[in-house]
Design an enzyme around this catalytic site. Structure first.
Site, short mmCIF file in Angstrom:
data_model
loop_
_atom_site.label_atom_id
_atom_site.label_comp_id
_atom_site.label_asym_id
_atom_site.label_seq_id
_atom_site.Cartn_x
_atom_site.Cartn_y
_atom_site.Cartn_z
CG ASP A 186 29.84 -89.01 -8.50
OD1 ASP A 186 29.98 -88.28 -9.49
OD2 ASP A 186 28.91 -89.84 -8.39
CD GLU A 229 26.37 -87.26 -10.16
OE1 GLU A 229 26.27 -86.23 -10.84
OE2 GLU A 229 26.74 -88.35 -10.63
N1 LIG Z 1 18.12 -83.49 -9.23
C1 LIG Z 1 19.26 -83.16 -9.86
N2 LIG Z 1 19.89 -84.10 -10.57
C2 LIG Z 1 21.02 -83.77 -11.19
C3 LIG Z 1 21.55 -82.48 -11.11
N3 LIG Z 1 22.72 -82.45 -11.83
C4 LIG Z 1 22.88 -83.69 -12.32
N4 LIG Z 1 21.87 -84.52 -11.95
C5 LIG Z 1 21.63 -85.90 -12.28
O1 LIG Z 1 22.60 -86.73 -11.64
C6 LIG Z 1 22.60 -87.97 -12.30
C7 LIG Z 1 24.00 -88.49 -12.39
O2 LIG Z 1 23.94 -89.74 -12.97
P1 LIG Z 1 25.18 -90.59 -13.37
O3 LIG Z 1 26.29 -89.71 -13.87
O4 LIG Z 1 24.73 -91.68 -14.30
O5 LIG Z 1 25.70 -91.21 -12.07
P2 LIG Z 1 24.98 -91.95 -10.88
O6 LIG Z 1 23.58 -92.34 -11.22
O7 LIG Z 1 25.15 -91.14 -9.65
O8 LIG Z 1 25.81 -93.25 -10.80
P3 LIG Z 1 27.28 -93.43 -10.21
O9 LIG Z 1 27.94 -92.11 -10.14
O10 LIG Z 1 27.94 -94.38 -11.18
O11 LIG Z 1 27.10 -94.05 -8.88
C8 LIG Z 1 21.98 -87.72 -13.69
O12 LIG Z 1 20.73 -88.35 -13.74
C9 LIG Z 1 21.79 -86.23 -13.74
O13 LIG Z 1 20.62 -85.85 -14.46
C10 LIG Z 1 20.83 -81.51 -10.35
O14 LIG Z 1 21.21 -80.34 -10.22
N5 LIG Z 1 19.70 -81.89 -9.74
#
Ligand SMILES: Nc1nc2c(ncn2[C@@H]2O[C@H](COP(=O)(O)OP(=O)(O)OP(=O)(O)O)[C@@H](O)[C@H]2O)c(=O)[nH]1
Length: 311
Positions: A186, A229
């Site tokens: 992740d 992610e």
């Molecule tokens: N650009 C992009 N962002 C994505 C995609 N899928 C998910 N996200 C974003 O990934 C982010 C994941 O955020 P969180 O689950 O809060 O986790 P994080 O910010 O990585 O924090 P931690 O995992 O706790 O380190 C969210 O803002 C989603 O909108 C994608 O396909 N493209």
């Protein structure tokens, strides 16, 4: 009683001409010894002009010696009435013909063969178009199959693909009694990447992370995007300890990469080794719990799951 294929009646040449002139397909008779055209029907004359008396290979095929595919050689010692059917492309008029050639004795006793040439160019064209359509469809189906298991953003396997891979690998591990580890990867604080640099840059980071993962695993490992992610790598024949080493390699490679615009990013990884009798869902739940531990411990690290969860 003479064979019906031995024409003995002297009136026959005229009969032959009147009968075959009404046939809409080219018909011609060749002397098997001299290869001269003895008789040519109207449909054939329409195509070639008057060619009676000329060598067949020269008048019909524009060649200066007998054609390589000529059936006469095989007919020389054959039975009266012997018939061969074959297709031939005539490059003097760029058309395909189906030739039906039969050994006969001409009215004066000369061994001869008569040929009926049916133009099958259109049929061939339709057959070829059909074959092409089949091939095209097969390629499109293949591409469709690929797309249904591919994550469009990163080009690696999607969740559907990973689900199938995990089921397959679990079944193999069950049979082989070899270890199997899964890595749940992740990206850390990815929301910040999106918020700071925009969604497009975030997408590009995910595609680059996928590339780093794929480049750093074995051909026998399988990687895919689980969603958002999160990525999963399945490592057959790999214990938790070895899985942790793979995870550390990936974590270090991602941390060392210079992402354009963004700079550096890190990831946290949960590793779990499959335990006998465990479902894919429970295995992933343990990897997720280990990932949670890695995040809680400050991120940019690998955590290995304990034994199977009860219940
Ligand atoms: N650009 C992009 N962002 C994505 C995609 N899928 C998910 N996200 C974003 O990934 C982010 C994941 O955020 P969180 O689950 O809060 O986790 P994080 O910010 O990585 O924090 P931690 O995992 O706790 O380190 C969210 O803002 C989603 O909108 C994608 O396909 N493209």
């Amino acid at each position: 009683m003479p064979s019906p294929l031995v024409f003995t009646n002297p009136a026959m040449p005229e009969y032959w001409a009147s009968a075959f002139d009404v046939v809409p397909f080219p018909i011609y008779v060749v002397d098997m010894q001299t290869l001269e055209l003895i008789n040519v029907n109207r449909a054939m004359r329409k195509r070639t002009g008057e060619i009676d008396g000329r060598k067949c290979y020269e008048a019909i095929y524009g060649k200066d010696k007998p054609c390589a595919f000529c059936a006469i050689g095989n007919m020389q010692n054959g039975e009266m009435g012997q018939t061969v059917i074959f297709e031939h492309f005539n490059d003097t008029d760029d058309r395909w013909y189906q030739l039906q050639e039969t050994r006969i004795a001409w009215f004066d006793g000369r061994p001869a063969k008569y040929s009926i040439a049916v133009d099958v160019t259109q049929l061939k064209g339709a057959q070829n178009a059909l074959a092409e359509a089949h091939a095209d469809l097969a390629i499109k189906n293949r591409e469709l199959e690929r797309l249904t298991v591919t994550d469009s953003l990163t080009g690696i396997g999607n969740r559907r693909h990973l689900t199938a891979v995990l089921d397959h690998e679990l079944a193999s591990a069950r049979r082989s009694h070899l270890p199997l580890s899964v890595l749940l990867i992740d990206v850390d604080r990815f929301k910040q990447v999106n918020d700071t640099f925009g969604h497009q840059t975030g997408d590009s980071v995910l595609a680059q992370v996928a590339g780093i993962i794929v480049r750093n695993i074995r051909a026998t490992d399988a990687a895919g995007r689980w969603g958002g992610e999160e990525f999963i790598v399945a490592c057959p024949g790999t214990s938790a300890q070895a899985g942790a080493a793979v995870a550390e390699k990936l974590r270090a490679a991602i941390a060392a990469h210079a992402f354009p615009t963004v700079g550096s990013i890190t990831c946290s990884i949960g590793v779990a080794e499959w335990a006998e009798g465990e479902t894919a869902g429970l295995l992933l739940a343990r990897a997720d719990a280990a990932l949670y531990v890695a995040k809680g411990a400050g991120r940019n690290r690998t955590s290995v799951a304990g034994g199977p969860l009860s219940g």
